[in-house]
Scaffold this motif. Structure first.
Motif, PDB file in Angstrom:
ATOM      1  N   GLY A 148       0.212  13.514 -19.800  1.00 58.81           N
ATOM      2  CA  GLY A 148       0.984  14.127 -18.737  1.00 58.81           C
ATOM      3  C   GLY A 148       2.287  13.388 -18.487  1.00 58.81           C
ATOM      4  N   GLY A 149       2.240  12.061 -18.579  1.00 63.62           N
ATOM      5  CA  GLY A 149       3.460  11.281 -18.414  1.00 63.62           C
ATOM      6  C   GLY A 149       4.413  11.433 -19.579  1.00 63.62           C
ATOM      7  N   ILE A 150       3.876  11.402 -20.791  1.00 63.20           N
ATOM      8  CA  ILE A 150       4.718  11.500 -21.990  1.00 63.20           C
ATOM      9  C   ILE A 150       5.397  12.861 -22.062  1.00 63.20           C
ATOM     10  N   ALA A 151       4.655  13.917 -21.724  1.00 66.28           N
ATOM     11  CA  ALA A 151       5.219  15.266 -21.826  1.00 66.28           C
ATOM     12  C   ALA A 151       6.473  15.412 -20.981  1.00 66.28           C
TER      13      ALA A 151
ATOM     14  N   PHE B 142      12.653   8.882 -15.222  1.00 60.67           N
ATOM     15  CA  PHE B 142      11.548   9.096 -16.147  1.00 60.67           C
ATOM     16  C   PHE B 142      11.033   7.794 -16.735  1.00 60.67           C
ATOM     17  N   GLY B 143      11.862   6.758 -16.757  1.00 56.88           N
ATOM     18  CA  GLY B 143      11.367   5.445 -17.154  1.00 56.88           C
ATOM     19  C   GLY B 143      10.350   4.912 -16.155  1.00 56.88           C
ATOM     20  N   VAL B 144      10.669   5.037 -14.865  1.00 51.47           N
ATOM     21  CA  VAL B 144       9.741   4.608 -13.813  1.00 51.47           C
ATOM     22  C   VAL B 144       8.470   5.445 -13.845  1.00 51.47           C
ATOM     23  N   LEU B 145       8.622   6.753 -14.026  1.00 53.21           N
ATOM     24  CA  LEU B 145       7.450   7.631 -14.133  1.00 53.21           C
ATOM     25  C   LEU B 145       6.512   7.162 -15.223  1.00 53.21           C
ATOM     26  N   GLN B 146       7.076   6.875 -16.393  1.00 54.29           N
ATOM     27  CA  GLN B 146       6.244   6.463 -17.527  1.00 54.29           C
ATOM     28  C   GLN B 146       5.520   5.160 -17.237  1.00 54.29           C
TER      29      GLN B 146
ATOM     30  N   VAL C  88      11.768  16.505 -20.467  1.00 58.12           N
ATOM     31  CA  VAL C  88      12.585  17.210 -19.478  1.00 58.12           C
ATOM     32  C   VAL C  88      14.069  16.874 -19.601  1.00 58.12           C
ATOM     33  N   PRO C  89      14.471  15.585 -19.698  1.00 57.79           N
ATOM     34  CA  PRO C  89      15.909  15.315 -19.840  1.00 57.79           C
ATOM     35  C   PRO C  89      16.506  15.926 -21.101  1.00 57.79           C
ATOM     36  N   VAL C  90      15.750  15.939 -22.193  1.00 61.26           N
ATOM     37  CA  VAL C  90      16.256  16.536 -23.436  1.00 61.26           C
ATOM     38  C   VAL C  90      16.477  18.034 -23.250  1.00 61.26           C
ATOM     39  N   ILE C  91      15.511  18.703 -22.622  1.00 61.94           N
ATOM     40  CA  ILE C  91      15.659  20.143 -22.373  1.00 61.94           C
ATOM     41  C   ILE C  91      16.842  20.394 -21.450  1.00 61.94           C
ATOM     42  N   ALA C  92      17.009  19.543 -20.441  1.00 66.34           N
ATOM     43  CA  ALA C  92      18.100  19.720 -19.491  1.00 66.34           C
ATOM     44  C   ALA C  92      19.459  19.578 -20.172  1.00 66.34           C
ATOM     45  N   VAL C  93      19.585  18.590 -21.060  1.00 61.24           N
ATOM     46  CA  VAL C  93      20.847  18.405 -21.762  1.00 61.24           C
ATOM     47  C   VAL C  93      21.111  19.572 -22.696  1.00 61.24           C
TER      48      VAL C  93
ATOM     49  N   ALA D 174      24.447  11.396 -14.074  1.00 58.17           N
ATOM     50  CA  ALA D 174      23.239  12.170 -14.346  1.00 58.17           C
ATOM     51  C   ALA D 174      22.353  11.507 -15.393  1.00 58.17           C
ATOM     52  N   GLY D 175      22.963  11.029 -16.488  1.00 53.81           N
ATOM     53  CA  GLY D 175      22.171  10.429 -17.558  1.00 53.81           C
ATOM     54  C   GLY D 175      21.461   9.169 -17.123  1.00 53.81           C
ATOM     55  N   LEU D 176      22.183   8.279 -16.453  1.00 57.14           N
ATOM     56  CA  LEU D 176      21.578   7.031 -16.008  1.00 57.14           C
ATOM     57  C   LEU D 176      20.486   7.288 -14.983  1.00 57.14           C
ATOM     58  N   GLY D 177      20.719   8.254 -14.093  1.00 54.69           N
ATOM     59  CA  GLY D 177      19.702   8.574 -13.093  1.00 54.69           C
ATOM     60  C   GLY D 177      18.432   9.101 -13.722  1.00 54.69           C
ATOM     61  N   ALA D 178      18.568   9.994 -14.710  1.00 56.51           N
ATOM     62  CA  ALA D 178      17.386  10.529 -15.382  1.00 56.51           C
ATOM     63  C   ALA D 178      16.641   9.446 -16.140  1.00 56.51           C
ATOM     64  N   LEU D 179      17.375   8.524 -16.747  1.00 53.51           N
ATOM     65  CA  LEU D 179      16.733   7.421 -17.463  1.00 53.51           C
ATOM     66  C   LEU D 179      15.887   6.584 -16.512  1.00 53.51           C
TER      67      LEU D 179
END
Length: 278
Positions: free
Chosen positions: A232-235, A97-101, A239-244, A89-94
């Motif tokens: 919008g991208g930074i905000a 959201f890294g690609v999104l940014q 999400v991963p922090v809130i999810a954790v 889960a952690g690696l996938g989220a990284l």
């Protein structure tokens, strides 16, 4: 303050999707593609009920922009679910959201948007915090197929976010996206093994689709025109922090110093990037 609270509510809805997906697939044993299909169908039904209830003219469905939004949403849904078959889960989220940014900031640069220095600094701080939180420790092999699927999902979500910046009818456009998205997601179910259709799994998928995805994405489309592209991208890095944090509170996951430090960095980076809006 109202805008900040609405953005925070939207990011919480996005994070809830991860929690609900984790419960439905991991605890109730649903196949990820089946979960994605039910989630999409529930979102489409909820949104079109709201569209039908209002007095405004119903939005056109068969337009190039609707197909673009629906395709981007479908690729994100399928790629996200498929990737988590093999990725932690952690690696996938990284990756996501890294690609999104990268895509959002790249779009801002290519279109000649002025990006204040503090916003670059804030994005860098938030990314560092995300890496601290999600970077795998010890020996870890990154599955190529899963990582590729998550990269595609991240790029598709970035496209979906960028398309939403010019929507005049957030609710109608999101409803159209979900409706046209469903056939694409349904086709993906044929590529996956069948899982269990427990009542709990179906219920979590419906909640994820109707509430945290359908209504959450409609609210996001409404807020995007009020936010600079890079904000919008930074905000969404929150999400991963809130999810954790939700995992700690709701699923009994361990609260560590690493989580606290990463959370401070990510939220602090977002705060720094928003200072320039004054």
């Amino acid at each position: 303050m109202r805008l900040f609270l609405l953005v925070a509510l939207t990011m919480t809805a996005f994070a809830s999707n991860s929690i609900l997906n984790r419960i439905g697939v991991a605890q109730y044993g649903m196949d990820p593609m089946d979960f994605a299909a039910i989630r999409t169908a529930a979102g489409a039904v909820m949104l079109w009920v709201l569209v039908a209830a209002r007095k405004a003219v119903r939005p056109p469905i068969l337009t190039p922009k609707r197909f673009a939004g629906a395709l981007a949403l479908a690729i994100y849904m399928v790629g996200f679910s498929w990737a988590y078959i093999t990725l932690d889960a952690g690696l996938g989220a990284l990756i996501l959201f890294g690609v999104l940014q990268v895509v959002v900031f790249g779009f801002a640069v290519l279109t000649g948007q002025q990006i204040p220095l503090l916003r670059w600094v804030g994005a860098l701080i938030a990314l560092i915090g995300l890496c601290v939180l999600l970077w795998p420790t010890g020996e870890a092999t990154v599955p190529f197929v899963g990582a590729t699927a998550m990269v595609i999902a991240g790029a598709s979500w970035a496209v979906y976010t960028l398309l939403g910046r010019s929507e005049a009818d957030p609710l109608g456009s999101t409803a159209g996206n979900f409706l046209l998205c469903f056939p694409f997601v349904a086709l993906a179910t044929f590529l996956s093994a069948q899982g269990d259709f427990s009542a709990g799994g179906i219920m979590t998928a419906i909640i994820a689709g109707a509430i945290t995805s359908g209504l959450g994405y409609a609210l996001w489309y409404r807020l995007l025109p009020q936010l600079p592209t890079t904000v919008g991208g930074i905000a969404q890095l929150s999400v991963p922090v809130i999810a954790v944090a939700a995992g700690v509170a709701l699923l009994g996951e361990m609260l560590t110093a690493r989580l606290i430090i990463a959370g401070v960095l990510v939220l602090g980076g977002i705060a720094v990037s928003l200072i320039t809006r004054r």
